[in-house]
Design a protein around this motif. Structure first.
Motif, short mmCIF file in Angstrom:
data_model
loop_
_atom_site.label_atom_id
_atom_site.label_comp_id
_atom_site.label_asym_id
_atom_site.label_seq_id
_atom_site.Cartn_x
_atom_site.Cartn_y
_atom_site.Cartn_z
N GLY A 5 0.48 -0.86 -0.19
CA GLY A 5 -0.02 -0.17 -0.23
C GLY A 5 0.69 1.37 -0.58
O GLY A 5 0.07 2.54 -0.08
N ARG A 26 -0.06 -2.13 -7.87
CA ARG A 26 -0.85 -3.36 -7.75
C ARG A 26 0.30 -4.42 -7.03
O ARG A 26 -0.18 -5.52 -6.93
CB ARG A 26 -1.88 -4.38 -8.85
CG ARG A 26 -2.18 -2.84 -9.34
CD ARG A 26 -3.44 -3.55 -10.33
NE ARG A 26 -4.35 -2.80 -10.57
CZ ARG A 26 -5.52 -2.81 -11.20
NH1 ARG A 26 -5.92 -4.40 -11.81
NH2 ARG A 26 -6.31 -1.59 -11.94
N PRO A 67 1.10 3.49 -4.56
CA PRO A 67 -0.51 3.02 -4.95
C PRO A 67 -0.69 3.51 -6.06
O PRO A 67 -1.81 3.10 -6.73
CB PRO A 67 -0.65 4.78 -4.32
CG PRO A 67 -0.01 5.78 -4.28
CD PRO A 67 1.02 5.06 -3.39
#
Length: 125
Positions: free
Chosen positions: A53, A59, A56
């Motif tokens: 995370g 993925r 951003p």
């Protein structure tokens, strides 16, 4: 157009645990850059580390990395070093194909289950 890879990024659960593993097992140099980010430097490349995370724009997933690293050590010395460090080899030594031809490789997992391949090209005649 492209001449080489500058760095890759691994997503990990614990950056300092990963730094310790790569320093101990692969003798990489730990570096800090850009607002305290951590990386592992070797040769003319580095592996940047990030938490899930943290970035951003991608993925990324923990444990989705798969890297092939070239060594100048004989593969028998790599295997002995991994064994001495308590690292389980999941495959190898085995013949594979690298970017420049046939390589001999051993595979193991880092603390986040990223697949790490350490390989050697045969000596040039």
């Amino acid at each position: 157009m492209i001449s080489h890879i500058d760095h890759v990024v691994l997503t990990v659960t614990d950056i300092e645990a990963s730094v310790a593993f790569y320093r101990r097992v692969l003798q990489m140099e730990a570096v800090t850059f850009a607002n305290g980010r951590r990386a592992l430097h070797f040769g003319n490349q580095k592996i940047n580390l990030q938490l899930l995370g943290q970035e951003p724009r991608n993925r990324a997933a923990v444990g989705s990395g798969d890297l092939c690293l070239i060594t100048r050590w004989p593969l028998s010395q790599v295997v002995a070093h991994l064994q001495a460090e308590g690292v389980d080899i999941v495959e190898g030594p085995v013949a594979k194909t690298g970017a420049q031809g046939v390589i001999q490789s051993v595979y193991f997992l880092d603390p986040d289950q990223n697949l790490i391949e350490v390989s050697v090209y045969p000596p040039q005649a």
